[in-house]
Write a protein that holds these residues in place. Structure first.
Motif, PDB file in Angstrom:
ATOM      1  N   CYS A  78      30.922  16.025  15.918  1.00  0.00           N
ATOM      2  CA  CYS A  78      29.635  15.814  16.086  1.00  0.00           C
ATOM      3  C   CYS A  78      28.756  16.933  15.963  1.00  0.00           C
ATOM      4  O   CYS A  78      27.540  16.659  15.309  1.00  0.00           O
ATOM      5  CB  CYS A  78      29.316  15.064  17.321  1.00  0.00           C
ATOM      6  SG  CYS A  78      30.050  13.476  17.562  1.00  0.00           S
ATOM      7  N   THR A  79      29.092  18.263  16.536  1.00  0.00           N
ATOM      8  CA  THR A  79      28.170  19.296  16.295  1.00  0.00           C
ATOM      9  C   THR A  79      27.955  19.503  14.845  1.00  0.00           C
ATOM     10  O   THR A  79      26.988  20.011  14.415  1.00  0.00           O
ATOM     11  CB  THR A  79      28.803  20.422  17.209  1.00  0.00           C
ATOM     12  OG1 THR A  79      29.088  20.313  18.400  1.00  0.00           O
ATOM     13  CG2 THR A  79      28.279  21.787  16.956  1.00  0.00           C
ATOM     14  N   TRP A  80      29.203  19.555  14.169  1.00  0.00           N
ATOM     15  CA  TRP A  80      29.089  20.006  12.568  1.00  0.00           C
ATOM     16  C   TRP A  80      28.127  19.077  11.774  1.00  0.00           C
ATOM     17  O   TRP A  80      27.298  19.394  11.266  1.00  0.00           O
ATOM     18  CB  TRP A  80      30.605  19.933  11.853  1.00  0.00           C
ATOM     19  CG  TRP A  80      30.455  20.668  10.634  1.00  0.00           C
ATOM     20  CD1 TRP A  80      30.159  21.626  10.455  1.00  0.00           C
ATOM     21  CD2 TRP A  80      30.991  19.829   9.435  1.00  0.00           C
ATOM     22  NE1 TRP A  80      30.031  22.012   9.019  1.00  0.00           N
ATOM     23  CE2 TRP A  80      30.710  20.911   8.574  1.00  0.00           C
ATOM     24  CE3 TRP A  80      31.206  18.796   9.221  1.00  0.00           C
ATOM     25  CZ2 TRP A  80      31.009  20.460   6.955  1.00  0.00           C
ATOM     26  CZ3 TRP A  80      31.856  18.364   7.819  1.00  0.00           C
ATOM     27  CH2 TRP A  80      31.512  19.291   6.879  1.00  0.00           C
ATOM     28  N   HIS A  81      28.275  17.834  12.368  1.00  0.00           N
ATOM     29  CA  HIS A  81      27.260  16.889  11.689  1.00  0.00           C
ATOM     30  C   HIS A  81      25.832  16.967  12.097  1.00  0.00           C
ATOM     31  O   HIS A  81      24.916  16.724  11.104  1.00  0.00           O
ATOM     32  CB  HIS A  81      27.814  15.510  11.949  1.00  0.00           C
ATOM     33  CG  HIS A  81      28.920  14.982  11.372  1.00  0.00           C
ATOM     34  ND1 HIS A  81      29.190  15.172  10.005  1.00  0.00           N
ATOM     35  CD2 HIS A  81      30.056  14.349  11.521  1.00  0.00           C
ATOM     36  CE1 HIS A  81      30.184  14.663   9.561  1.00  0.00           C
ATOM     37  NE2 HIS A  81      30.797  14.211  10.612  1.00  0.00           N
ATOM     38  N   LEU A  82      25.592  17.356  13.322  1.00  0.00           N
ATOM     39  CA  LEU A  82      24.115  17.638  14.138  1.00  0.00           C
ATOM     40  C   LEU A  82      23.460  18.620  13.230  1.00  0.00           C
ATOM     41  O   LEU A  82      22.200  18.600  12.906  1.00  0.00           O
ATOM     42  CB  LEU A  82      24.414  17.927  15.160  1.00  0.00           C
ATOM     43  CG  LEU A  82      23.193  18.379  16.152  1.00  0.00           C
ATOM     44  CD1 LEU A  82      22.291  16.888  16.311  1.00  0.00           C
ATOM     45  CD2 LEU A  82      23.390  18.857  17.436  1.00  0.00           C
ATOM     46  N   ARG A 111      31.523  25.745   9.186  1.00  0.00           N
ATOM     47  CA  ARG A 111      32.732  25.306   8.446  1.00  0.00           C
ATOM     48  C   ARG A 111      34.079  25.303   9.365  1.00  0.00           C
ATOM     49  O   ARG A 111      34.998  24.326   9.422  1.00  0.00           O
ATOM     50  CB  ARG A 111      32.865  25.757   7.234  1.00  0.00           C
ATOM     51  CG  ARG A 111      34.134  25.093   6.171  1.00  0.00           C
ATOM     52  CD  ARG A 111      33.447  23.731   5.938  1.00  0.00           C
ATOM     53  NE  ARG A 111      34.186  23.345   4.837  1.00  0.00           N
ATOM     54  CZ  ARG A 111      34.073  22.245   4.460  1.00  0.00           C
ATOM     55  NH1 ARG A 111      33.610  21.194   4.843  1.00  0.00           N
ATOM     56  NH2 ARG A 111      34.923  21.773   3.200  1.00  0.00           N
ATOM     57  N   PRO A 112      34.179  26.493  10.131  1.00  0.00           N
ATOM     58  CA  PRO A 112      35.143  26.781  11.015  1.00  0.00           C
ATOM     59  C   PRO A 112      35.301  25.561  12.128  1.00  0.00           C
ATOM     60  O   PRO A 112      36.678  25.266  12.378  1.00  0.00           O
ATOM     61  CB  PRO A 112      35.044  28.039  11.768  1.00  0.00           C
ATOM     62  CG  PRO A 112      34.392  28.711  10.850  1.00  0.00           C
ATOM     63  CD  PRO A 112      33.340  27.805  10.017  1.00  0.00           C
ATOM     64  N   LEU A 113      34.413  24.851  12.335  1.00  0.00           N
ATOM     65  CA  LEU A 113      34.545  23.742  13.308  1.00  0.00           C
ATOM     66  C   LEU A 113      35.123  22.543  12.667  1.00  0.00           C
ATOM     67  O   LEU A 113      35.833  21.613  13.373  1.00  0.00           O
ATOM     68  CB  LEU A 113      33.072  23.141  13.352  1.00  0.00           C
ATOM     69  CG  LEU A 113      32.252  23.930  14.600  1.00  0.00           C
ATOM     70  CD1 LEU A 113      30.843  23.064  14.780  1.00  0.00           C
ATOM     71  CD2 LEU A 113      33.003  23.907  16.070  1.00  0.00           C
ATOM     72  N   VAL A 114      35.228  22.397  11.332  1.00  0.00           N
ATOM     73  CA  VAL A 114      36.170  21.337  10.688  1.00  0.00           C
ATOM     74  C   VAL A 114      37.568  21.674  10.801  1.00  0.00           C
ATOM     75  O   VAL A 114      38.421  20.730  11.257  1.00  0.00           O
ATOM     76  CB  VAL A 114      35.897  21.395   9.187  1.00  0.00           C
ATOM     77  CG1 VAL A 114      36.567  20.148   8.440  1.00  0.00           C
ATOM     78  CG2 VAL A 114      34.222  20.883   8.874  1.00  0.00           C
ATOM     79  N   THR A 115      37.986  22.862  10.635  1.00  0.00           N
ATOM     80  CA  THR A 115      39.200  23.381  10.862  1.00  0.00           C
ATOM     81  C   THR A 115      39.651  23.088  12.488  1.00  0.00           C
ATOM     82  O   THR A 115      40.745  22.544  12.805  1.00  0.00           O
ATOM     83  CB  THR A 115      39.533  24.865  10.623  1.00  0.00           C
ATOM     84  OG1 THR A 115      39.080  25.012   9.201  1.00  0.00           O
ATOM     85  CG2 THR A 115      40.913  25.305  10.746  1.00  0.00           C
ATOM     86  N   ALA A 150      42.400  20.640  13.728  1.00  0.00           N
ATOM     87  CA  ALA A 150      43.670  21.208  14.871  1.00  0.00           C
ATOM     88  C   ALA A 150      43.821  20.536  16.145  1.00  0.00           C
ATOM     89  O   ALA A 150      44.716  20.146  16.463  1.00  0.00           O
ATOM     90  CB  ALA A 150      43.616  22.703  15.079  1.00  0.00           C
ATOM     91  N   LEU A 151      42.642  20.246  16.518  1.00  0.00           N
ATOM     92  CA  LEU A 151      42.634  19.521  17.831  1.00  0.00           C
ATOM     93  C   LEU A 151      42.935  18.214  17.679  1.00  0.00           C
ATOM     94  O   LEU A 151      43.514  17.568  18.821  1.00  0.00           O
ATOM     95  CB  LEU A 151      41.055  19.789  18.479  1.00  0.00           C
ATOM     96  CG  LEU A 151      40.827  21.272  19.125  1.00  0.00           C
ATOM     97  CD1 LEU A 151      39.192  21.112  19.623  1.00  0.00           C
ATOM     98  CD2 LEU A 151      41.742  21.153  20.274  1.00  0.00           C
ATOM     99  N   THR A 152      42.758  17.532  16.599  1.00  0.00           N
ATOM    100  CA  THR A 152      43.048  16.152  16.330  1.00  0.00           C
ATOM    101  C   THR A 152      44.738  15.970  16.379  1.00  0.00           C
ATOM    102  O   THR A 152      45.170  15.255  16.950  1.00  0.00           O
ATOM    103  CB  THR A 152      42.510  15.513  15.110  1.00  0.00           C
ATOM    104  OG1 THR A 152      41.074  15.362  15.233  1.00  0.00           O
ATOM    105  CG2 THR A 152      43.130  14.112  14.772  1.00  0.00           C
TER     106      THR A 152
END
Length: 92
Positions: A49-53, A61-65, A69-71
């Motif tokens: 959500c933060t990345w999309h916000l 982009r590191p939020l995607v990684t 990983a958390l998923t």
């Protein structure tokens, strides 16, 4: 915030709220380890959500990684928690 439609935002936000409430309710039922196993998935959703916000900014982009990983971690831990719950129920 233009990366997602209003309807998609609504689903994302309500899903995070729903998951948070589920964690609280499960913890109140005395299943603290199960509630704790749900936390990585919640953090994963918040990262997405933060990345999309911020309109999928390349700077974030590191939020995607982190989200991926958390998923993975969340799925493994929740699978373990479900197995442990099944074993606990079978033993009683």
């Amino acid at each position: 915030m233009h990366a997602l439609s209003l309807g998609t935002w609504w689903i994302h936000v309500t899903s995070v709220i729903e998951w948070s409430l589920a964690i609280i309710l499960i913890q109140r039922r005395g299943l603290k380890w199960l509630a704790l196993a749900m936390v990585p998935a919640l953090i994963s959703a918040l990262a997405a959500c933060t990345w999309h916000l911020f309109d999928n900014s390349e700077a974030l982009r590191p939020l995607v990684t982190l989200q991926a990983a958390l998923t993975l971690i969340g799925n493994v831990v929740l699978a373990w928690a479900a197995w442990a719950l099944l074993q606990r129920r079978a033993a009683s």
